[in-house]
Design a protein around this motif. Structure first.
Motif, mmCIF file in Angstrom:
data_model
loop_
_atom_site.group_PDB
_atom_site.id
_atom_site.type_symbol
_atom_site.label_atom_id
_atom_site.label_comp_id
_atom_site.label_asym_id
_atom_site.label_seq_id
_atom_site.Cartn_x
_atom_site.Cartn_y
_atom_site.Cartn_z
ATOM 1 N N GLY A 142 0.770 -1.244 0.000
ATOM 2 C CA GLY A 142 0.000 0.000 0.000
ATOM 3 C C GLY A 142 0.796 1.285 0.000
ATOM 4 O O GLY A 142 0.197 2.366 -0.076
ATOM 5 N N ILE A 169 -6.848 5.049 0.116
ATOM 6 C CA ILE A 169 -7.558 3.770 0.089
ATOM 7 C C ILE A 169 -6.562 2.633 -0.127
ATOM 8 O O ILE A 169 -6.584 1.623 0.584
ATOM 9 N N THR A 170 -5.667 2.803 -1.107
ATOM 10 C CA THR A 170 -4.640 1.786 -1.359
ATOM 11 C C THR A 170 -3.732 1.614 -0.144
ATOM 12 O O THR A 170 -3.360 0.495 0.227
ATOM 13 N N HIS A 172 -4.470 2.213 3.041
ATOM 14 C CA HIS A 172 -5.221 1.502 4.084
ATOM 15 C C HIS A 172 -5.348 0.014 3.765
ATOM 16 O O HIS A 172 -5.246 -0.830 4.661
ATOM 17 N N GLN A 173 -5.576 -0.312 2.504
ATOM 18 C CA GLN A 173 -5.685 -1.717 2.123
ATOM 19 C C GLN A 173 -4.380 -2.460 2.415
ATOM 20 O O GLN A 173 -4.396 -3.626 2.835
ATOM 21 N N THR A 177 -3.812 -5.627 4.987
ATOM 22 C CA THR A 177 -3.109 -6.854 4.596
ATOM 23 C C THR A 177 -2.027 -7.207 5.608
ATOM 24 O O THR A 177 -1.873 -8.367 6.006
ATOM 25 N N GLN A 199 -7.409 -3.240 11.375
ATOM 26 C CA GLN A 199 -8.420 -3.820 10.489
ATOM 27 C C GLN A 199 -9.761 -3.090 10.576
ATOM 28 O O GLN A 199 -10.306 -2.646 9.567
ATOM 29 N N LEU A 203 -10.851 -0.326 7.672
ATOM 30 C CA LEU A 203 -11.948 -0.788 6.821
ATOM 31 C C LEU A 203 -13.079 0.241 6.806
ATOM 32 O O LEU A 203 -13.646 0.542 5.747
ATOM 33 N N ILE A 206 -12.004 3.217 4.741
ATOM 34 C CA ILE A 206 -12.057 2.923 3.302
ATOM 35 C C ILE A 206 -13.479 3.111 2.778
ATOM 36 O O ILE A 206 -13.696 3.704 1.714
#
Length: 215
Positions: A142, A169-170, A172-173, A177, A199, A203, A206
């Motif tokens: 990310g 967003i990327t 946070h993703q 992970t 998490q 989430l 996002i």
């Protein structure tokens, strides 16, 4: 037994009890041991039952995966702070500025907690160093590239809002992970809770950022 003899025994008994009470209540430098208990262990057929003294077991040392998660999450959060710090002077949407402010405040607190944890677990950090050595910030999930960060710094108004939301967003993703990778791969209560917080919080953020992009 004579009266004087009974008197001397009584005095000695009181003194022993008093000494025991003082020892139990005194504030010595050594911490009091956790209480133990006696448990009954059933014997095999034809053999008598036995008793064993059971006490609290020593907490397991944090795993290399847990140490690595905390070490990597600090620079990961620091990049989120760098990106969010641009919003007050560049974003045009008040909702984007508000989101960036919340991310900035929350992740500063988390970084402080992580650094404190690393200091408190220096032995585990040293032991894990060889296994985690070589991890590069650029390989963390990310993370924005230097080129993307430059584009974000140069953007203004609606262009900044859109790019910030997409990059975050990327970002946070990637953090989610990393959290998923460490969950249930260790025993340290603090790290496991950190991962769950990452998490759940990110989430939710996002979802909020996707709503802003769609509006």
């Amino acid at each position: 037994m004579g009266g004087s003899m009974r008197y001397r025994i009584a005095v000695v008994g009181v003194a022993v009890l008093a000494a025991g009470t003082l020892a139990a209540c005194g504030g010595g430098s050594e911490p009091e041991a956790a209480p133990s208990r006696t448990v009954l262990v059933p014997g095999r057929p034809g053999e008598p039952n036995q008793t064993q003294v059971a006490g609290p077991s020593k907490a397991a040392e944090p795993t290399a995966a847990e140490v690595g998660f905390v070490q990597m999450m600090i620079p990961h959060h620091e990049q989120a702070l760098e990106m969010s710090g641009l919003a007050p002077s560049r974003a045009s949407d008040e909702r984007v500025r508000s989101l960036a402010s919340r991310i900035d405040a929350a992740q500063k607190v988390e970084i402080k907690t992580m650094r404190s944890w690393l200091k408190e677990n220096a032995k585990a950090v040293l032991k894990a160093h060889g296994r985690n050595h070589g991890a590069q910030h650029s390989t963390m999930a990310g993370m924005a590239t230097p080129e993307q960060l430059k584009q974000l710094r140069d953007a203004r108004g609606g262009a900044f809002d859109e790019l910030y939301l997409k990059l975050m967003i990327t970002h946070h993703q990637g953090a989610i992970t990393m959290a998923k990778d460490v969950l249930d791969k260790g025993t340290d209560v603090t790290v496991q809770q950190m991962a769950r917080d990452v998490q759940s919080t990110q989430l939710a953020e996002i979802d909020r950022m996707r709503d802003l992009l769609a509006s």
